[in-house]
Design a protein around this motif. Structure first.
Motif, PDB file in Angstrom:
ATOM      1  N   PRO A  81       0.736  -1.269  -0.141  1.00  0.00           N
ATOM      2  CA  PRO A  81      -0.083  -0.079   0.143  1.00  0.00           C
ATOM      3  C   PRO A  81       0.955   1.396   0.144  1.00  0.00           C
ATOM      4  O   PRO A  81       0.290   2.381  -0.358  1.00  0.00           O
ATOM      5  N   ASN A  82       2.021   1.156   0.277  1.00  0.00           N
ATOM      6  CA  ASN A  82       3.144   2.461   0.252  1.00  0.00           C
ATOM      7  C   ASN A  82       4.395   1.821   0.334  1.00  0.00           C
ATOM      8  O   ASN A  82       4.655   0.954   0.951  1.00  0.00           O
ATOM      9  N   LEU A  83       5.440   2.730  -0.342  1.00  0.00           N
ATOM     10  CA  LEU A  83       6.738   2.130  -0.476  1.00  0.00           C
ATOM     11  C   LEU A  83       7.515   2.663   0.825  1.00  0.00           C
ATOM     12  O   LEU A  83       8.527   1.748   1.137  1.00  0.00           O
ATOM     13  N   SER A  84       7.133   3.455   1.910  1.00  0.00           N
ATOM     14  CA  SER A  84       7.841   3.420   2.983  1.00  0.00           C
ATOM     15  C   SER A  84       7.730   2.124   3.982  1.00  0.00           C
ATOM     16  O   SER A  84       8.715   1.626   4.343  1.00  0.00           O
ATOM     17  N   GLN A  85       6.535   1.731   4.000  1.00  0.00           N
ATOM     18  CA  GLN A  85       6.188   0.381   4.627  1.00  0.00           C
ATOM     19  C   GLN A  85       7.068  -0.519   4.112  1.00  0.00           C
ATOM     20  O   GLN A  85       7.689  -1.464   4.749  1.00  0.00           O
ATOM     21  N   TRP A  86       7.035  -0.841   2.601  1.00  0.00           N
ATOM     22  CA  TRP A  86       7.548  -1.905   1.916  1.00  0.00           C
ATOM     23  C   TRP A  86       9.209  -1.755   2.184  1.00  0.00           C
ATOM     24  O   TRP A  86       9.825  -2.859   2.517  1.00  0.00           O
ATOM     25  N   LEU A  87       9.749  -0.537   2.318  1.00  0.00           N
ATOM     26  CA  LEU A  87      11.130  -0.421   2.623  1.00  0.00           C
ATOM     27  C   LEU A  87      11.518  -0.763   3.852  1.00  0.00           C
ATOM     28  O   LEU A  87      12.364  -1.396   4.014  1.00  0.00           O
ATOM     29  N   ASP A  88      10.727  -0.374   4.972  1.00  0.00           N
ATOM     30  CA  ASP A  88      11.093  -0.707   6.327  1.00  0.00           C
ATOM     31  C   ASP A  88      10.764  -2.153   6.603  1.00  0.00           C
ATOM     32  O   ASP A  88      11.905  -2.913   7.166  1.00  0.00           O
ATOM     33  N   GLU A  89      10.089  -3.001   5.671  1.00  0.00           N
ATOM     34  CA  GLU A  89       9.853  -4.206   5.762  1.00  0.00           C
ATOM     35  C   GLU A  89      11.025  -4.974   5.031  1.00  0.00           C
ATOM     36  O   GLU A  89      11.857  -5.948   5.505  1.00  0.00           O
ATOM     37  N   ALA A 124      19.991   0.707  -3.797  1.00  0.00           N
ATOM     38  CA  ALA A 124      21.013   0.024  -4.340  1.00  0.00           C
ATOM     39  C   ALA A 124      21.230  -1.252  -4.126  1.00  0.00           C
ATOM     40  O   ALA A 124      21.053  -1.622  -2.810  1.00  0.00           O
ATOM     41  N   ASP A 125      21.642  -1.981  -5.174  1.00  0.00           N
ATOM     42  CA  ASP A 125      21.821  -3.512  -4.941  1.00  0.00           C
ATOM     43  C   ASP A 125      23.368  -3.608  -3.979  1.00  0.00           C
ATOM     44  O   ASP A 125      24.107  -2.740  -3.990  1.00  0.00           O
ATOM     45  N   ARG A 126      23.711  -4.868  -4.119  1.00  0.00           N
ATOM     46  CA  ARG A 126      24.971  -5.226  -3.441  1.00  0.00           C
ATOM     47  C   ARG A 126      26.103  -4.851  -3.965  1.00  0.00           C
ATOM     48  O   ARG A 126      27.217  -4.670  -3.681  1.00  0.00           O
ATOM     49  N   ASP A 127      26.164  -4.675  -5.362  1.00  0.00           N
ATOM     50  CA  ASP A 127      27.126  -3.964  -6.205  1.00  0.00           C
ATOM     51  C   ASP A 127      27.049  -2.605  -6.499  1.00  0.00           C
ATOM     52  O   ASP A 127      27.647  -2.045  -7.281  1.00  0.00           O
ATOM     53  N   GLY A 128      26.148  -1.931  -5.833  1.00  0.00           N
ATOM     54  CA  GLY A 128      26.018  -0.680  -6.111  1.00  0.00           C
ATOM     55  C   GLY A 128      24.999  -0.229  -7.353  1.00  0.00           C
ATOM     56  O   GLY A 128      24.957   1.156  -7.492  1.00  0.00           O
ATOM     57  N   LEU A 129      24.344  -1.081  -8.025  1.00  0.00           N
ATOM     58  CA  LEU A 129      23.466  -0.821  -9.031  1.00  0.00           C
ATOM     59  C   LEU A 129      22.234  -0.167  -8.611  1.00  0.00           C
ATOM     60  O   LEU A 129      21.589  -0.817  -7.790  1.00  0.00           O
ATOM     61  N   PRO A 130      21.575   0.867  -9.198  1.00  0.00           N
ATOM     62  CA  PRO A 130      20.361   1.537  -8.726  1.00  0.00           C
ATOM     63  C   PRO A 130      19.161   0.535  -9.131  1.00  0.00           C
ATOM     64  O   PRO A 130      19.161   0.345 -10.305  1.00  0.00           O
ATOM     65  N   LEU A 131      18.213   0.542  -8.218  1.00  0.00           N
ATOM     66  CA  LEU A 131      16.924  -0.116  -8.576  1.00  0.00           C
ATOM     67  C   LEU A 131      15.888   0.686  -8.177  1.00  0.00           C
ATOM     68  O   LEU A 131      15.959   1.182  -7.039  1.00  0.00           O
ATOM     69  N   GLU A 132      15.067   1.046  -9.149  1.00  0.00           N
ATOM     70  CA  GLU A 132      14.039   1.767  -8.860  1.00  0.00           C
ATOM     71  C   GLU A 132      12.471   1.227  -8.405  1.00  0.00           C
ATOM     72  O   GLU A 132      12.450  -0.149  -9.058  1.00  0.00           O
ATOM     73  N   PHE A 133      11.898   1.582  -7.555  1.00  0.00           N
ATOM     74  CA  PHE A 133      10.817   0.754  -6.910  1.00  0.00           C
ATOM     75  C   PHE A 133       9.658   2.060  -7.177  1.00  0.00           C
ATOM     76  O   PHE A 133       9.841   2.851  -6.585  1.00  0.00           O
ATOM     77  N   LEU A 134       8.613   1.703  -7.950  1.00  0.00           N
ATOM     78  CA  LEU A 134       7.516   2.481  -8.002  1.00  0.00           C
ATOM     79  C   LEU A 134       5.896   1.845  -7.668  1.00  0.00           C
ATOM     80  O   LEU A 134       5.989   0.787  -7.777  1.00  0.00           O
ATOM     81  N   ARG A 135       5.187   2.979  -7.453  1.00  0.00           N
ATOM     82  CA  ARG A 135       3.697   2.296  -7.283  1.00  0.00           C
ATOM     83  C   ARG A 135       2.729   3.370  -7.695  1.00  0.00           C
ATOM     84  O   ARG A 135       2.704   4.380  -7.408  1.00  0.00           O
ATOM     85  N   LEU A 136       1.920   2.823  -8.519  1.00  0.00           N
ATOM     86  CA  LEU A 136       0.896   3.985  -9.259  1.00  0.00           C
ATOM     87  C   LEU A 136      -0.110   4.258  -8.099  1.00  0.00           C
ATOM     88  O   LEU A 136      -0.442   3.388  -7.680  1.00  0.00           O
ATOM     89  N   GLN A 137      -0.131   5.503  -8.004  1.00  0.00           N
ATOM     90  CA  GLN A 137      -1.305   6.182  -7.009  1.00  0.00           C
ATOM     91  C   GLN A 137      -2.489   6.702  -7.979  1.00  0.00           C
ATOM     92  O   GLN A 137      -3.597   6.608  -7.255  1.00  0.00           O
ATOM     93  N   ALA A 138      -2.152   7.233  -8.968  1.00  0.00           N
ATOM     94  CA  ALA A 138      -3.520   7.771  -9.816  1.00  0.00           C
ATOM     95  C   ALA A 138      -3.150   8.067 -11.035  1.00  0.00           C
ATOM     96  O   ALA A 138      -1.858   8.033 -11.278  1.00  0.00           O
TER      97      ALA A 138
END
Length: 144
Positions: A81-89, A124-138
């Motif tokens: 339901p939100n990325l902050s919660q997902w990140l914490d988990e 960043a993954d374990r080698d420093g590669l950027p990974l984007e996470f997104l969630r459509l809101q509207a």
């Protein structure tokens, strides 16, 4: 697209990281003299290749003059339901496994991309590669 290939300094550490993101190893193999695997999850497939005598990856996220691979993007709209919660988990799962926290390159924030309003963040993954996470809101109704 069949897969995205990622070269890694330590395939076992990379596998553990991507498994915590929701990927599963579907095939292990060797590519020449190096270890490799395909992993599936989050709607896609990645290939991990262990690099003998690795050098650090370029800083694709912070170097505004860098050209080439920038990031992988994963849609978590259906997972959380939100990325902050997902990140914490996710960070808690890393700690539980005795792993270092994933570096946060961009904290969760709202961003308009075309006609969509998204919640977006980067790790960043374990080698420093950027990974984007997104969630459509509207979706916005754009007028011509």
């Amino acid at each position: 697209m069949h897969h995205v290939s990622i070269r890694t300094a330590d395939i076992h550490r990379a596998i553990a990281f991507y498994e915590l993101l929701g990927f599963q190893v579907c095939e292990r193999f060797t590519a020449g003299y190096t270890l490799a695997c395909w992993m599936e999850g989050l709607g896609g497939r990645i290939e991990l290749l262990q690099v003998p005598q690795p050098r650090p990856a370029a800083d694709a996220f912070h170097d505004e003059h860098y050209t080439g691979y920038y990031h992988l993007s994963f849609d978590l709209t259906e997972q959380t339901p939100n990325l902050s919660q997902w990140l914490d988990e996710f960070q808690t799962r890393l700690q539980t496994q005795g792993e270092d926290l994933a570096p946060v390159l961009l904290t969760p924030r709202q961003q308009q991309i075309g006609s969509g309003i998204y919640e977006v963040m980067f790790l960043a993954d374990r080698d420093g590669l950027p990974l984007e996470f997104l969630r459509l809101q509207a979706h916005l109704a754009l007028s011509d």
